[in-house]
Design a protein around this motif. Structure first.
Motif, short mmCIF file in Angstrom:
data_model
loop_
_atom_site.label_atom_id
_atom_site.label_comp_id
_atom_site.label_asym_id
_atom_site.label_seq_id
_atom_site.Cartn_x
_atom_site.Cartn_y
_atom_site.Cartn_z
N THR A 152 0.75 -1.22 -0.05
CA THR A 152 0.06 0.05 0.04
C THR A 152 0.84 1.23 0.06
O THR A 152 1.87 1.39 0.85
CB THR A 152 -0.88 -0.16 1.05
OG1 THR A 152 -1.65 -1.16 1.25
CG2 THR A 152 -1.73 1.05 1.24
N THR A 153 0.53 2.24 -0.97
CA THR A 153 1.01 3.51 -0.71
C THR A 153 -0.06 4.50 -0.44
O THR A 153 -1.04 4.61 -1.06
CB THR A 153 1.71 3.78 -2.33
OG1 THR A 153 2.61 2.81 -2.29
CG2 THR A 153 2.39 5.07 -2.12
N PHE A 154 0.27 5.28 0.55
CA PHE A 154 -0.64 6.21 0.97
C PHE A 154 -0.13 7.77 0.16
O PHE A 154 1.06 8.17 0.62
CB PHE A 154 -0.67 6.58 2.68
CG PHE A 154 -1.44 5.51 3.14
CD1 PHE A 154 -3.03 5.37 3.25
CD2 PHE A 154 -0.87 4.24 3.56
CE1 PHE A 154 -3.68 4.59 3.69
CE2 PHE A 154 -1.65 3.16 4.17
CZ PHE A 154 -3.01 3.57 4.20
N ILE A 155 -0.96 8.51 -0.23
CA ILE A 155 -0.54 9.78 -0.86
C ILE A 155 -1.63 10.60 0.06
O ILE A 155 -2.58 10.68 0.02
CB ILE A 155 -1.00 9.73 -2.31
CG1 ILE A 155 -0.43 8.70 -2.99
CG2 ILE A 155 -0.53 11.09 -2.90
CD1 ILE A 155 0.98 8.55 -3.09
N SER A 156 -0.54 11.58 0.55
CA SER A 156 -1.38 12.65 1.66
C SER A 156 -0.60 14.09 1.33
O SER A 156 0.46 14.13 0.77
CB SER A 156 -1.42 12.27 2.88
OG SER A 156 -0.10 12.10 3.69
#
Length: 206
Positions: A202-206
């Motif tokens: 999983t990659t979170f973009i914030s």
């Protein structure tokens, strides 16, 4: 999220050995499918059909198509999930039922049906088959989860001779066999498996 729902997800495992004496009633199988078909689908065209096999002789025929996997000897039933590659033909019927249910006005129905009938028939068979495959995957997962909520176990089998299956059950070119789901009461514990850690996938973009 309801705890019970999480519980059903976490306790669902693929089962390949069932109690051969246990038979699931037609009414329960229908109920499982009715709940499962609340699954979403592209433009709500529901491009899935089911062949439910409880006859022991026919199950043996399907077993041969599936490379003689032993699960067919003990399961109560086999739910074959079929994809409808001409799902657009159901648009009028489906959307009219939504009008009758008060979900949309007649004008909106006509607009949506026209858009579907103008676009989908012009897509390639491969594209329409991909839509059917994706949506059938959604309903297949719901079948397994609903079955677990009813106290039953399942396993998915994608490896079977789909041409032979289509011929045996007289499916036209419009329909494509997708997956077989044996269902029944587990007679042996599952072979448990692990999953990749979320932080690896999983990659979170914030």
């Amino acid at each position: 999220m309801e705890k019970n729902f999480v519980h059903f997800i976490q306790e669902r495992h693929s089962i390949r050995e069932y109690d051969p004496s246990y038979k699931i009633s037609k009414e329960e199988l229908e109920s499982i499918l009715e709940v499962a078909t609340s699954a979403p689908s592209s433009r709500n065209l529901q491009p899935w059909r089911f062949v439910v096999i409880t006859d022991e002789n026919v199950k043996q025929e399907v077993k041969e198509m599936a490379f003689n996997q032993q699960v067919f000897d003990s399961c109560s039933a086999v739910i074959a999930v079929i994809g409808d590659c001409e799902m657009y033909r159901n648009a009028e019927h489906i959307y009219q039922s939504n009008v009758e249910a008060g979900n949309m006005p007649e004008e909106l129905k006509q607009e949506k049906v026209a858009a579907i009938e103008n676009m989908l028939p012009n897509l390639s068979l491969q594209v329409r088959e991909n839509i059917a495959l994706f949506d059938a995957g959604l309903v297949s997962m719901q079948i397994m989860l609903v079955a677990r909520a009813y106290g039953y176990d399942t396993v998915t089998i994608g490896g079977f001779n789909k041409d032979k299956f289509a011929k045996r059950f007289e499916l036209t070119d419009r329909y494509v066999p997708i997956v077989l789901i044996p269902i029944g009461k587990a007679a042996a514990p599952p072979f448990k498996t692990t999953r990749l850690p979320i932080n690896e996938i999983t990659t979170f973009i914030s």
